[in-house]
Design a protein around this motif. Structure first.
Motif, PDB file in Angstrom:
ATOM      1  N   SER A 306     135.086  -8.816  33.821  1.00 35.05           N
ATOM      2  CA  SER A 306     134.401  -7.618  33.205  1.00 35.05           C
ATOM      3  C   SER A 306     133.126  -7.972  32.980  1.00 35.05           C
ATOM      4  CB  SER A 306     135.196  -7.031  31.884  1.00 35.05           C
ATOM      5  OG  SER A 306     134.676  -6.037  31.387  1.00 35.05           O
ATOM      6  N   LEU A 307     132.206  -7.689  34.111  1.00 35.01           N
ATOM      7  CA  LEU A 307     130.666  -7.870  34.112  1.00 35.01           C
ATOM      8  C   LEU A 307     129.687  -6.877  33.829  1.00 35.01           C
ATOM      9  CD1 LEU A 307     130.769  -9.851  37.491  1.00 35.01           C
ATOM     10  CD2 LEU A 307     130.892 -10.841  35.137  1.00 35.01           C
ATOM     11  N   GLU A 308     128.397  -7.317  33.221  1.00 36.86           N
ATOM     12  CA  GLU A 308     127.418  -6.423  32.942  1.00 36.86           C
ATOM     13  C   GLU A 308     126.711  -6.226  34.224  1.00 36.86           C
ATOM     14  OE1 GLU A 308     126.975  -4.207  30.384  1.00 36.86           O
ATOM     15  OE2 GLU A 308     128.624  -4.900  29.426  1.00 36.86           O
ATOM     16  N   PHE A 373     153.603 -15.394  39.996  1.00 37.73           N
ATOM     17  CA  PHE A 373     152.843 -16.588  40.580  1.00 37.73           C
ATOM     18  C   PHE A 373     153.706 -16.765  41.876  1.00 37.73           C
ATOM     19  CE2 PHE A 373     151.311 -16.735  36.383  1.00 37.73           C
ATOM     20  CZ  PHE A 373     150.298 -16.885  36.482  1.00 37.73           C
ATOM     21  N   CYS A 374     153.069 -17.200  42.958  1.00 33.66           N
ATOM     22  CA  CYS A 374     153.636 -17.673  43.970  1.00 33.66           C
ATOM     23  C   CYS A 374     152.829 -18.909  44.659  1.00 33.66           C
ATOM     24  CB  CYS A 374     153.768 -16.715  45.263  1.00 33.66           C
ATOM     25  SG  CYS A 374     152.130 -15.836  45.439  1.00 33.66           S
ATOM     26  N   LEU A 375     153.659 -19.813  45.494  1.00 36.82           N
ATOM     27  CA  LEU A 375     153.020 -21.316  45.714  1.00 36.82           C
ATOM     28  C   LEU A 375     152.632 -21.040  47.512  1.00 36.82           C
ATOM     29  CD1 LEU A 375     152.227 -23.767  44.341  1.00 36.82           C
ATOM     30  CD2 LEU A 375     154.406 -24.673  44.959  1.00 36.82           C
ATOM     31  N   ASN A 376     153.796 -21.126  48.271  1.00 35.50           N
ATOM     32  CA  ASN A 376     153.525 -21.402  49.581  1.00 35.50           C
ATOM     33  C   ASN A 376     154.346 -20.131  50.306  1.00 35.50           C
ATOM     34  OD1 ASN A 376     152.390 -23.861  49.587  1.00 35.50           O
ATOM     35  ND2 ASN A 376     154.531 -24.918  49.103  1.00 35.50           N
ATOM     36  N   SER A 377     155.040 -19.375  49.473  1.00 34.24           N
ATOM     37  CA  SER A 377     155.756 -18.202  50.104  1.00 34.24           C
ATOM     38  C   SER A 377     154.956 -16.665  49.444  1.00 34.24           C
ATOM     39  CB  SER A 377     157.080 -18.011  49.576  1.00 34.24           C
ATOM     40  OG  SER A 377     157.582 -16.917  50.194  1.00 34.24           O
ATOM     41  N   PHE A 378     154.180 -16.084  50.383  1.00 34.77           N
ATOM     42  CA  PHE A 378     153.509 -14.728  50.025  1.00 34.77           C
ATOM     43  C   PHE A 378     153.076 -14.237  51.345  1.00 34.77           C
ATOM     44  CE2 PHE A 378     150.824 -18.649  50.548  1.00 34.77           C
ATOM     45  CZ  PHE A 378     149.611 -18.025  51.182  1.00 34.77           C
ATOM     46  N   ILE A 379     152.565 -12.978  50.992  1.00 35.69           N
ATOM     47  CA  ILE A 379     151.852 -12.120  52.114  1.00 35.69           C
ATOM     48  C   ILE A 379     150.515 -12.140  51.458  1.00 35.69           C
ATOM     49  CG2 ILE A 379     151.543  -9.891  52.874  1.00 35.69           C
ATOM     50  CD1 ILE A 379     154.771  -9.447  52.739  1.00 35.69           C
ATOM     51  N   GLN A 380     149.327 -12.533  52.569  1.00 42.24           N
ATOM     52  CA  GLN A 380     147.900 -12.253  52.201  1.00 42.24           C
ATOM     53  C   GLN A 380     147.336 -11.098  52.864  1.00 42.24           C
ATOM     54  OE1 GLN A 380     145.765 -15.919  52.090  1.00 42.24           O
ATOM     55  NE2 GLN A 380     144.184 -14.784  53.531  1.00 42.24           N
ATOM     56  N   GLY A 381     146.478 -10.042  52.020  1.00 40.42           N
ATOM     57  CA  GLY A 381     145.935  -9.177  52.731  1.00 40.42           C
ATOM     58  C   GLY A 381     144.652  -9.102  52.149  1.00 40.42           C
ATOM     59  N   THR A 382     143.673  -8.357  52.904  1.00 43.25           N
ATOM     60  CA  THR A 382     142.304  -7.946  52.132  1.00 43.25           C
ATOM     61  C   THR A 382     142.242  -6.761  52.121  1.00 43.25           C
ATOM     62  OG1 THR A 382     141.288  -8.420  54.390  1.00 43.25           O
ATOM     63  CG2 THR A 382     141.512 -10.237  53.029  1.00 43.25           C
ATOM     64  N   SER A 383     141.416  -6.232  51.149  1.00 42.84           N
ATOM     65  CA  SER A 383     140.904  -4.859  50.974  1.00 42.84           C
ATOM     66  C   SER A 383     139.630  -4.520  50.467  1.00 42.84           C
ATOM     67  CB  SER A 383     141.726  -4.140  50.036  1.00 42.84           C
ATOM     68  OG  SER A 383     141.819  -4.674  49.058  1.00 42.84           O
ATOM     69  N   ALA A 384     138.835  -3.673  50.950  1.00 42.12           N
ATOM     70  CA  ALA A 384     137.538  -3.147  50.212  1.00 42.12           C
ATOM     71  C   ALA A 384     137.545  -2.761  48.976  1.00 42.12           C
ATOM     72  CB  ALA A 384     136.997  -2.412  51.269  1.00 42.12           C
ATOM     73  N   MET A 385     136.905  -3.524  48.025  1.00 48.26           N
ATOM     74  CA  MET A 385     136.837  -2.968  46.786  1.00 48.26           C
ATOM     75  C   MET A 385     135.189  -2.737  46.319  1.00 48.26           C
ATOM     76  SD  MET A 385     139.971  -3.158  45.268  1.00 48.26           S
ATOM     77  CE  MET A 385     139.612  -3.417  43.478  1.00 48.26           C
ATOM     78  N   ASN A 386     135.203  -1.635  45.396  1.00 52.90           N
ATOM     79  CA  ASN A 386     134.034  -1.143  45.091  1.00 52.90           C
ATOM     80  C   ASN A 386     133.681  -2.287  43.950  1.00 52.90           C
ATOM     81  OD1 ASN A 386     131.745   0.043  43.695  1.00 52.90           O
ATOM     82  ND2 ASN A 386     132.515   1.922  44.749  1.00 52.90           N
ATOM     83  N   LEU A 387     132.557  -2.704  43.886  1.00 51.67           N
ATOM     84  CA  LEU A 387     132.070  -3.702  42.848  1.00 51.67           C
ATOM     85  C   LEU A 387     131.868  -3.316  41.452  1.00 51.67           C
ATOM     86  CD1 LEU A 387     129.813  -6.014  44.990  1.00 51.67           C
ATOM     87  CD2 LEU A 387     132.196  -6.432  44.585  1.00 51.67           C
ATOM     88  N   HIS A 388     131.669  -1.862  41.523  1.00 43.72           N
ATOM     89  CA  HIS A 388     131.706  -1.406  40.191  1.00 43.72           C
ATOM     90  C   HIS A 388     132.910  -1.095  39.456  1.00 43.72           C
ATOM     91  CE1 HIS A 388     127.502   0.256  40.048  1.00 43.72           C
ATOM     92  NE2 HIS A 388     127.647   0.807  41.529  1.00 43.72           N
ATOM     93  N   SER A 389     134.107  -1.583  40.163  1.00 42.82           N
ATOM     94  CA  SER A 389     135.286  -1.668  39.248  1.00 42.82           C
ATOM     95  C   SER A 389     135.498  -2.741  38.481  1.00 42.82           C
ATOM     96  CB  SER A 389     136.336  -2.135  40.629  1.00 42.82           C
ATOM     97  OG  SER A 389     136.395  -0.895  41.490  1.00 42.82           O
ATOM     98  N   SER A 391     132.080  -4.267  37.351  1.00 45.92           N
ATOM     99  CA  SER A 391     130.855  -4.571  36.620  1.00 45.92           C
ATOM    100  C   SER A 391     130.067  -3.328  36.509  1.00 45.92           C
ATOM    101  CB  SER A 391     130.006  -5.310  37.970  1.00 45.92           C
ATOM    102  OG  SER A 391     128.595  -5.676  37.526  1.00 45.92           O
ATOM    103  N   HIS A 392     129.334  -3.355  35.359  1.00 48.09           N
ATOM    104  CA  HIS A 392     128.530  -2.113  35.118  1.00 48.09           C
ATOM    105  C   HIS A 392     127.396  -1.862  36.057  1.00 48.09           C
ATOM    106  CE1 HIS A 392     125.325   0.189  32.763  1.00 48.09           C
ATOM    107  NE2 HIS A 392     126.643   0.870  32.220  1.00 48.09           N
ATOM    108  N   THR A 393     126.582  -2.976  36.400  1.00 49.72           N
ATOM    109  CA  THR A 393     125.457  -2.809  37.116  1.00 49.72           C
ATOM    110  C   THR A 393     125.700  -3.808  38.490  1.00 49.72           C
ATOM    111  OG1 THR A 393     123.875  -2.543  35.148  1.00 49.72           O
ATOM    112  CG2 THR A 393     122.914  -3.282  37.396  1.00 49.72           C
TER     113      THR A 393
END
Length: 425
Positions: A306-308, A373-389, A391-393
């Motif tokens: 939770s950034l300023e 939590f998971c150690l070696n068994s997981f699904i990994q994906g990437t998504s675009a996130m708005n940095l305002h989510s 941080s305020h500025t």
């Protein structure tokens, strides 16, 4: 008898006049003095011809080296306030003039001895310690009690003498330092250390012994790493501001996120390829700058911040992957089941309980979007996130005006992935 400390003299008449004291002490030398019999302007009448002249307080500061006298101590002290004497603080309340003499930042043992002598002077008893004479204090006597020193050139760097022991703020920039001077590591009162614009390649673990250090500036050096030992030192409780910009750091250790008190972190112009994936543990972080690095994506726990202010400009972020990476195991291994049980139930662990390599596995476990939590068994994906989510500025990520960056997400099961599939769109 002398005491080196900070002094604030507060008149008790101020509140009645609607005034307030400035609330800040100044470095001073407080002396318990005795006027020599030959120099007494007003000899004291006494039935005892061998009686000593009365003791008095003499306070000298850098601006007033000739000092201020508080002439009479015998039966003139109304009260001693000594609750915080072990922290080098005390207050002496005089009847006449009606002032409180507040002493702080003194050596605790010296302060206790000084107060004992004051009590004897108040009772009119003989003092075994030799008392001072009221002479102006030399400037050199204040030098060693300086709390701030700024050195910005090689020629001004002290080679043949130690740094003042009471320093709280030390800056040695543009001095060509190849390493941290061991003399700095003896300055136990340091709160701010600025070693910017030098040629330092490695930090000694003993920097972590500076128990009061709040601000550390190491910008524009040749650092390639930030050691685990520093992350696990007393800096965990004291360090609030850290500037590592303009170095050669490629990655920060997982343990870096144990610096829980950090509020300001600057990592600009390094070679960072990733943030420590437990970065979400830095719950007090408000200012984060990591512009012009080599970041390809953000870790999943970045969403917990939770950034300023956030600056990630000039990083080569990759576009989110269309297809996720699947590393699910069926059935789950005993190691995976055990690790998930320990972490999900917050069971304490350590090298004194289980093997060290298992502790490392648990420390590097991924956090699923469901919170488990998971150690070696997981699904990994990437998504675009708005940095305002988080941080305020936000400084624009690129010259195209974007404020989005790819963030990694982990899923501990296929069910979690299906339920959260909209995150990857």
């Amino acid at each position: 008898m002398k005491l080196h400390c900070e002094v604030e003299v507060v008149s008790r008449h101020l509140p009645a006049l609607g005034l307030r004291n400035r609330g800040k002490g100044v470095r001073a030398v407080v002396s318990l003095c005795q006027q020599s019999a030959g120099n007494q302007r007003r000899p004291q009448a006494s039935s005892d011809p061998g009686s000593q002249p009365p003791a008095f307080l003499f306070i000298s500061t850098m601006k007033d080296r000739h000092g201020t006298r508080y002439q009479q101590l015998k039966e003139n002290i109304e009260q001693f306030f000594t609750k915080f004497v072990d922290e080098g603080k005390a207050t002496v309340r005089l009847k006449e003039p009606p002032v409180d003499i507040r002493l702080s930042k003194a050596n605790a043992s010296s302060l206790k001895g000084f107060l004992s002598a004051l009590r004897l002077a108040y009772r009119g008893c003989g003092i075994n310690t030799q008392l001072s004479t009221p002479t102006p204090v030399k400037t050199s006597e204040f030098e060693k009690f300086k709390t701030k020193m700024l050195i910005t050139s090689k020629k001004d760097y002290p080679l043949n003498k130690n740094f003042p022991h009471f320093l709280e703020h030390l800056q040695t920039s543009y001095c060509g330092l190849l390493r941290v001077d061991a003399r700095m590591l003896c300055l136990k009162n340091l709160r701010k250390l600025d070693l910017s614009h030098n040629h330092i390649k490695k930090l000694p673990a003993t920097v972590g012994d500076l128990i009061h250090l709040q601000e550390l500036n190491l910008s524009d050096n040749h650092l390639e790493s930030f050691s685990v030992a520093l992350c696990q030192s007393t800096l965990q409780k004291s360090l609030r501001s850290l500037d590592l910009s303009k170095n050669k750091i490629k990655a920060l250790p997982i343990q870096f996120c144990q610096l829980h008190e950090l509020t300001d972190l600057k990592l600009d112009d390094n070679q960072l390829i990733r943030f420590p994936f437990k970065i979400g543990q830095l719950t007090n972080l408000h200012f984060l700058s990591a512009a012009r690095n080599k970041l390809l994506f953000l870790p999943s726990e970045f969403k917990m911040l939770s950034l300023e202010y956030l600056d990630l400009f000039g990083n080569p972020f990759e576009p989110p992957e269309v297809l996720p990476t699947i590393k699910l195991q069926a059935p789950l291994t005993l190691l995976e089941l055990s690790a998930r049980t320990v972490l999900n139930n917050r069971i304490p662990y350590g090298p004194h309980i289980i093997p060290f390599h298992l502790c490392q596995d648990l420390d590097t476990a991924k956090t699923c979007v469901c919170g488990r939590f998971c150690l070696n068994s997981f699904i990994q994906g990437t998504s675009a996130m708005n940095l305002h989510s988080f941080s305020h500025t936000v400084v624009l990520v690129d010259n195209m005006g974007g404020t989005e960056a790819p963030i990694i997400s982990y899923f501990c099961s296929l069910a979690c992935y299906v339920n959260s599939s909209d995150m990857l769109k």
